[in-house]
Write a protein that holds these residues in place. Structure first.
Motif, mmCIF file in Angstrom:
data_model
loop_
_atom_site.group_PDB
_atom_site.id
_atom_site.type_symbol
_atom_site.label_atom_id
_atom_site.label_comp_id
_atom_site.label_asym_id
_atom_site.label_seq_id
_atom_site.Cartn_x
_atom_site.Cartn_y
_atom_site.Cartn_z
ATOM 1 N N CYS A 190 0.824 -1.205 0.000
ATOM 2 C CA CYS A 190 0.000 0.000 0.000
ATOM 3 C C CYS A 190 0.860 1.257 0.000
ATOM 4 C CB CYS A 190 -0.916 -0.013 1.219
ATOM 5 S SG CYS A 190 -1.742 1.551 1.569
ATOM 6 N N LEU A 191 1.823 1.315 0.883
ATOM 7 C CA LEU A 191 2.647 2.525 0.990
ATOM 8 C C LEU A 191 3.518 2.712 -0.242
ATOM 9 C CD1 LEU A 191 3.595 2.389 4.774
ATOM 10 C CD2 LEU A 191 1.784 3.695 3.650
ATOM 11 N N SER A 192 3.901 1.601 -0.865
ATOM 12 C CA SER A 192 4.648 1.695 -2.124
ATOM 13 C C SER A 192 3.768 2.296 -3.215
ATOM 14 C CB SER A 192 5.142 0.309 -2.541
ATOM 15 O OG SER A 192 5.763 0.359 -3.802
ATOM 16 N N PHE A 193 2.517 1.827 -3.298
ATOM 17 C CA PHE A 193 1.568 2.394 -4.267
ATOM 18 C C PHE A 193 1.332 3.870 -3.979
ATOM 19 C CE2 PHE A 193 -0.919 -1.833 -5.098
ATOM 20 C CZ PHE A 193 0.185 -2.328 -5.779
ATOM 21 N N LEU A 194 1.193 4.208 -2.688
ATOM 22 C CA LEU A 194 0.833 5.569 -2.302
ATOM 23 C C LEU A 194 1.930 6.564 -2.672
ATOM 24 C CD1 LEU A 194 -1.715 6.725 -1.006
ATOM 25 C CD2 LEU A 194 -0.530 6.693 1.195
ATOM 26 N N ASP A 195 3.174 6.116 -2.639
ATOM 27 C CA ASP A 195 4.275 6.986 -3.074
ATOM 28 C C ASP A 195 4.022 7.512 -4.481
ATOM 29 O OD1 ASP A 195 6.049 7.189 -0.914
ATOM 30 O OD2 ASP A 195 6.906 5.218 -1.326
#
Length: 642
Positions: A190-195
């Motif tokens: 999720c946090l990778s996508f959010l970047d």
């Protein structure tokens, strides 16, 4: 009070469960939605549960702190598309900000909507302040006004991102503008996508299954990994103080109403079941896994991401997920795993297109992200699935190194497909294909290659390839099922049903599709309408959702054979089905076959599930006669084949 593993029902007087009540429920539930997916094997059981829920409604509702709801003014987002926000308390120290999308009529490409939808966001006030999810970009002004009206955004300590689908995460960047010190909490993926969505640095907290976060004041949050429900990065969040489970897409429905909590079961079951069918059923195994992870949590309320929150009816509606998922698993003994690489090229989008094609054939699909999967995850995924799909990872990467584990785990009976990700430095798919061939794996489909930036045609070609793989997985079983479905005499009698010969054509963007149809019948006079049966694994099926348009072309009695032969050809994925055919576009873009006897332009109004087909009811809004000839007929010898 209940847990996810508990089946909680109230005792009822026996007269509440008579056949008349059950039949009334079935009629009312189905009539509330134009797309009912409550299967014939479960509808009676569902009706009994629904009646129990109605009978126990007053006694089981969780008490909510009374405070006035706040409704914003209605804003016209685009022509005739109304949006609005609603703020309401839902539990102790917990408030929802619901974005009401009254007139949204389509969600992604999966399905048409009848009653709009909502995007639900939540504030949890402990000693520290947490925001669970945000909203869709179209609500920017309304949502931010509602948020500022409740809290000073600069005091938000945590932003919990259940997953990065834009309808829930689209405004996280805007919130971070006002809360730059807040920490965003989510899964690693999720946090990778959010970047890639926020495009600026922000504080991060990666959580794993059963990690906790103490907000103070008794609000201890526990995180549950729930991948594929329905995005690969999904997490659930449980608040120990209020026993609220924040589930984002899971246990939701596309049903827009000012009613914050679940209304009468007959109003929502059709929407709830159709939503499950479209978004959750393809990942039934993941549903069961997620519910098992939550089994020991005390759950009094489901704070979902779409539709009314589940309070009174939560136990019954959760049990439906358990029942439907178990049935889906039983009906889909064949399964397939799709390995992709998050954040690389078009790997995730193309993996999704492949999955959409595979599930049309009734095959269950799991997606595994090579960036986060460990060796044991990969070995278990390969062992548990009869079909294996690999989206090519980047060369010399950690994901590429893991392909060796996939190859080593593959046995001689596995069916394999490899495909490019169009990321700029893909591992060569021909080399990958050869490595699986050396393991004596079955390779029913040549490697998929992408020569330019993927378009709708590319995604359609990948979807069709997924369908081809799914058909290869279930082919023998389907033949056996058809042969055993009825006696020879019954099959011959059914074959006496007469039908015409038609070509159904459809277009969506740059993608076109067509099929020969004979199961067509007029169904209404006013408005003029008819039904056509479409096999679930037909490529054109995804273009015949509620609200879609298509053309029904009537083939001539004399000289129809060349057109029939052309459209009965098994086309390669992405091939032009109209090459060599004389056609012209209809008003909505679908091809009109010039050599047909007549054509009708149609709009899909409703769909009914019929085990292996969809019965699609459509209204005719235009048409014309091309020549004064009769429509071709299609005599059959038996009813077990077209």
């Amino acid at each position: 009070m209940t847990t996810m593993a508990t089946k909680t029902v109230c005792a009822l007087n026996s007269k509440c469960l008579n056949s008349k009540n059950i039949n009334n429920f079935k009629r009312s539930a189905v009539s509330r939605t134009q797309k009912s997916v409550v299967g014939p094997k479960t509808v009676k059981r569902c009706a009994r549960l629904a009646l129990r829920a109605q009978a126990s409604q007053n006694s089981k509702r969780v008490q909510v702190t009374q405070a006035p709801e706040k409704m914003s003014e209605i804003v016209e987002w685009t022509s005739n598309k109304r949006i609005q926000t609603q703020v309401a308390p839902v539990a102790e120290d917990t408030t929802t900000i619901r974005s009401l999308d009254w007139d949204r009529d389509r969600f992604d490409i999966e399905f048409g909507l009848q009653e709009g939808t909502t995007y639900n966001s939540y504030l949890i006030r402990g000693d520290k302040l947490a925001l669970v999810d945000a909203s869709h970009e179209k609500f920017r002004q309304l949502y931010m006004d509602a948020l500022v009206g409740e809290v000073d955004p600069s005091t938000i300590d945590y932003i919990i991102c259940s997953h990065t689908e834009p309808d829930h995460s689209g405004l996280i960047g805007a919130v971070l503008d006002l809360a730059p010190e807040a920490t965003v909490v989510g899964s690693k993926v999720c946090l990778s996508f959010l970047d890639n969505l926020v495009h600026k640095p922000f504080n991060k907290m990666v959580v794993k299954n059963e990690d906790t976060l103490d907000l103070g004041g008794g609000h201890v949050l526990t995180f549950i990994m729930a991948p594929n429900l329905h995005w690969p990065d999904t997490i659930f969040t449980h608040d120990a103080k209020t026993s609220c489970l924040f589930t984002c897409d899971a246990f939701g429905m596309h049903y827009c109403t000012e009613t914050v909590f679940d209304p009468d079961m007959s109003l929502i079951l059709g929407h709830y079941s159709f939503y499950y069918e479209c978004l959750m059923k393809p990942n039934a195994r993941s549903v069961i896994t997620a519910m098992r992870k939550c089994a020991n949590l005390k759950v009094d309320m489901i704070c979902n991401g779409h539709g009314p929150l589940l309070n009174t009816l939560a136990p019954e509606l959760m049990e439906y997920y358990q029942t439907w998922s178990a049935e889906a698993m039983a009906k889909a003994p064949d399964s397939c795993v799709v390995f992709y690489t998050s954040g690389y090229g078009y790997s995730e989008q193309l993996a999704q297109a492949l999955e959409e094609g595979i599930i049309k054939t009734g095959v269950h699909v799991d997606q595994v992200d090579l960036t986060t999967a460990d060796t044991q995850d990969i070995i278990e995924a390969v062992g548990a699935n009869s079909g294996i799909v690999i989206l090519s990872p980047p060369v010399n990467s950690l994901s590429a190194n893991k392909i060796g584990t996939v190859v080593a785990a593959v046995g001689p009976k596995k069916k394999i497909m490899v495909a490019e990700s169009y990321g700029g430095s893909d591992e060569p798919v021909d080399v990958l294909n050869a490595s699986f061939r050396d393991q004596n794996a079955v390779i029913p489909i040549a490697p998929l290659k992408v020569t330019s930036v993927p378009t709708e045609c590319t995604f359609k070609a990948y979807e069709e390839s997924g369908t081809d793989l799914g058909q290869a997985l279930v082919c023998k079983k389907k033949i056996a099922d058809v042969k055993g479905a009825m006696t020879n005499d019954t099959a011959k009698a059914l074959g006496k049903l007469s039908g015409g010969l038609y070509v159904v054509t459809a277009a969506k963007g740059t993608a076109q599709s067509a099929m020969i149809a004979s199961w067509v019948s007029q169904a209404s006079f006013e408005p003029l309408g008819f039904t056509v049966a479409v096999a679930k694994d037909r490529a054109i099926e995804s273009m015949m959702q509620v609200g879609d348009t298509f053309v029904l072309n009537c083939l001539p009695e004399e000289g129809h054979q060349p057109l029939m032969k052309h459209f009965l050809t098994r086309f390669a994925p992405g091939a032009d089905r109209f090459e060599g055919v004389n056609w012209t576009p209809a008003s909505e873009g679908s091809p009109i076959i010039v050599d047909a006897v007549a054509h009708m332009e149609c709009k899909v109004v409703s769909r009914m599930e019929a085990i292996d087909h969809w019965v699609v009811y459509s209204e005719v809004f235009d048409g014309s006669i091309h020549k004064d000839e009769r429509t071709a007929t299609h005599p059959r010898k038996v009813g077990t084949y077209y």
